[in-house]
Scaffold this motif. Sequence first.
Motif, PDB file in Angstrom:
ATOM      1  N   ASP A 125       0.839  -1.201   0.000  1.00 29.34           N
ATOM      2  CA  ASP A 125       0.000   0.000   0.000  1.00 29.34           C
ATOM      3  C   ASP A 125       0.872   1.248   0.000  1.00 29.34           C
ATOM      4  O   ASP A 125       0.686   2.165  -0.829  1.00 29.34           O
ATOM      5  CB  ASP A 125      -0.907  -0.037   1.239  1.00 29.34           C
ATOM      6  CG  ASP A 125      -2.049   0.978   1.198  1.00 29.34           C
ATOM      7  OD1 ASP A 125      -2.016   1.892   0.354  1.00 29.34           O
ATOM      8  OD2 ASP A 125      -2.968   0.857   2.029  1.00 29.34           O
ATOM      9  N   ARG A 132      -9.403   3.490   1.254  1.00 31.73           N
ATOM     10  CA  ARG A 132      -8.959   2.117   1.006  1.00 31.73           C
ATOM     11  C   ARG A 132     -10.141   1.147   1.122  1.00 31.73           C
ATOM     12  O   ARG A 132     -11.155   1.465   1.738  1.00 31.73           O
ATOM     13  CB  ARG A 132      -7.895   1.715   2.023  1.00 31.73           C
ATOM     14  CG  ARG A 132      -6.426   1.980   1.684  1.00 31.73           C
ATOM     15  CD  ARG A 132      -6.174   3.216   0.943  1.00 31.73           C
ATOM     16  NE  ARG A 132      -4.735   3.401   0.690  1.00 31.73           N
ATOM     17  CZ  ARG A 132      -4.245   4.433   0.055  1.00 31.73           C
ATOM     18  NH1 ARG A 132      -5.047   5.381  -0.396  1.00 31.73           N
ATOM     19  NH2 ARG A 132      -2.932   4.534  -0.158  1.00 31.73           N
ATOM     20  N   TYR A 149      -9.270  -5.831   1.622  1.00 31.36           N
ATOM     21  CA  TYR A 149      -8.168  -4.875   1.565  1.00 31.36           C
ATOM     22  C   TYR A 149      -6.843  -5.575   1.294  1.00 31.36           C
ATOM     23  O   TYR A 149      -6.069  -5.141   0.417  1.00 31.36           O
ATOM     24  CB  TYR A 149      -8.066  -4.079   2.869  1.00 31.36           C
ATOM     25  CG  TYR A 149      -6.728  -3.377   3.008  1.00 31.36           C
ATOM     26  CD1 TYR A 149      -6.441  -2.242   2.255  1.00 31.36           C
ATOM     27  CD2 TYR A 149      -5.732  -3.894   3.840  1.00 31.36           C
ATOM     28  CE1 TYR A 149      -5.200  -1.620   2.339  1.00 31.36           C
ATOM     29  CE2 TYR A 149      -4.495  -3.276   3.937  1.00 31.36           C
ATOM     30  CZ  TYR A 149      -4.223  -2.144   3.185  1.00 31.36           C
ATOM     31  OH  TYR A 149      -2.996  -1.544   3.255  1.00 31.36           O
ATOM     32  N   ALA A 201      -4.563  -4.732  -1.834  1.00 36.71           N
ATOM     33  CA  ALA A 201      -3.269  -4.091  -1.589  1.00 36.71           C
ATOM     34  C   ALA A 201      -2.126  -4.931  -2.143  1.00 36.71           C
ATOM     35  O   ALA A 201      -1.189  -4.401  -2.766  1.00 36.71           O
ATOM     36  CB  ALA A 201      -3.083  -3.852  -0.094  1.00 36.71           C
ATOM     37  N   PRO A 213      -4.900  -0.766  -3.655  1.00 32.23           N
ATOM     38  CA  PRO A 213      -5.533  -0.660  -2.338  1.00 32.23           C
ATOM     39  C   PRO A 213      -6.697   0.321  -2.279  1.00 32.23           C
ATOM     40  O   PRO A 213      -7.582   0.184  -1.437  1.00 32.23           O
ATOM     41  CB  PRO A 213      -4.400  -0.187  -1.433  1.00 32.23           C
ATOM     42  CG  PRO A 213      -3.475   0.546  -2.357  1.00 32.23           C
ATOM     43  CD  PRO A 213      -3.550  -0.195  -3.661  1.00 32.23           C
ATOM     44  N   GLU A 214      -6.754   1.311  -3.201  1.00 27.88           N
ATOM     45  CA  GLU A 214      -7.798   2.334  -3.120  1.00 27.88           C
ATOM     46  C   GLU A 214      -9.127   1.807  -3.648  1.00 27.88           C
ATOM     47  O   GLU A 214      -9.186   1.207  -4.713  1.00 27.88           O
ATOM     48  CB  GLU A 214      -7.425   3.585  -3.918  1.00 27.88           C
ATOM     49  CG  GLU A 214      -6.136   4.247  -3.524  1.00 27.88           C
ATOM     50  CD  GLU A 214      -4.976   3.772  -4.380  1.00 27.88           C
ATOM     51  OE1 GLU A 214      -5.162   2.783  -5.128  1.00 27.88           O
ATOM     52  OE2 GLU A 214      -3.893   4.363  -4.298  1.00 27.88           O
TER      53      GLU A 214
END
Length: 388
Positions: A55, A290, A297, A301, A306-307
Amino acid sequence: MIAQPAEFRLTSLPPLALYIHIPWCVKKCPYCDFNSHTAREALPEARYIEALTRDLEAALPLIWGRSIHTIFFGGGTPSLFSGASIDAILTMVRSLSKLDHFAEITLEANPGTVETAKFAEFKAAGVNRLSLGIQSFNPQHLQALGRIHDDKEAHRAVEIAAATFDNFNLDLMYALPGQTLQQAQADLDTALQYAPPHLSCYHLTLEPNTPFHAAPPSLPDDDLSADMQQMIETTLAQAGYDHYETSAFARPRRQSRHNLNYWQFGDYLGIGAGAHSKLSFHDRIIRQVRHKHPREYMAHALAGTPEQTENNVSRAELPFEFMMNALRLCDGFPTSLFSERTGLNITAAQVALDEAERRGLLTRDHLRIAPTPGGQRFLNDLLGLFLP
């Protein structure tokens, strides 16, 4: 094709903070609307650290060359992680980014997860500020709040924190189910016995999508809650604490540098499940979120994405975005800070400022803008005037 001019332009970038979200708790409290998840099995610490690493690596182009002034481990319950894991995360941050040598590094902890050896490990890893979620020293109120610790564990946790860390914060809550003014005073007096450098005193609110919102407990009425708030402010002022933000009180030079950066509309990169970011560039300000669920997640990531969302803050939104933070500061902010952090002239908020002043919710001159005591009491009414 002719390039469109920027809606605003920043002449300098604000300070940068790093927020690291650890999403697991032993048990989710019925009032909590944070992105926290009950740990039903052994925590995947190694995999989560690898996800945090990917990340931060993916975010480096957005913060290239900028120094990180503060770090905050929030949750969830970050103190569920081992000292070795916190050390590994901070080592990773130091190796990938420009971390100030004297950066404030805060870690949130809950009394039910406190061990003397673990706190010493956190300190050895580089954590230099602890934020302890006490909430109350009253066993009945702790039980009503669904906390995993009792009053004895609360006292023990503060004793260990005070012995281990020079700089620590105690979180207290008031207007609790069935709480009297005398009981709120007793909680505050007990906290002051430990001489914490910083106290955060939060009014219990019933947030949507929580058990307390679905089945509300019996809470003190508005008049009693206001009496509790006034008692807290008076008691802490007499004890030498500066009431510098709506819910924050500090000894001289012990304000939370990380939180001050939020309130002064500084920048922050958030990594970890559900973490939020606000990042400035010379011609735009972006917000990111995130992916929220820990498992989702980690998968994203590790894949380099990750977003979950990213968007530009529009020119129309900027006055509200700025005021939503800065007007939480009891002493307000220098008028020049508005232009520094938004790229806009203060006249962009002129209509709302005029109306707020007319209603007696803020005071201003050419140097400073600040909420009045009435503006602090009715902050939502004040902020609503700046909605686009």
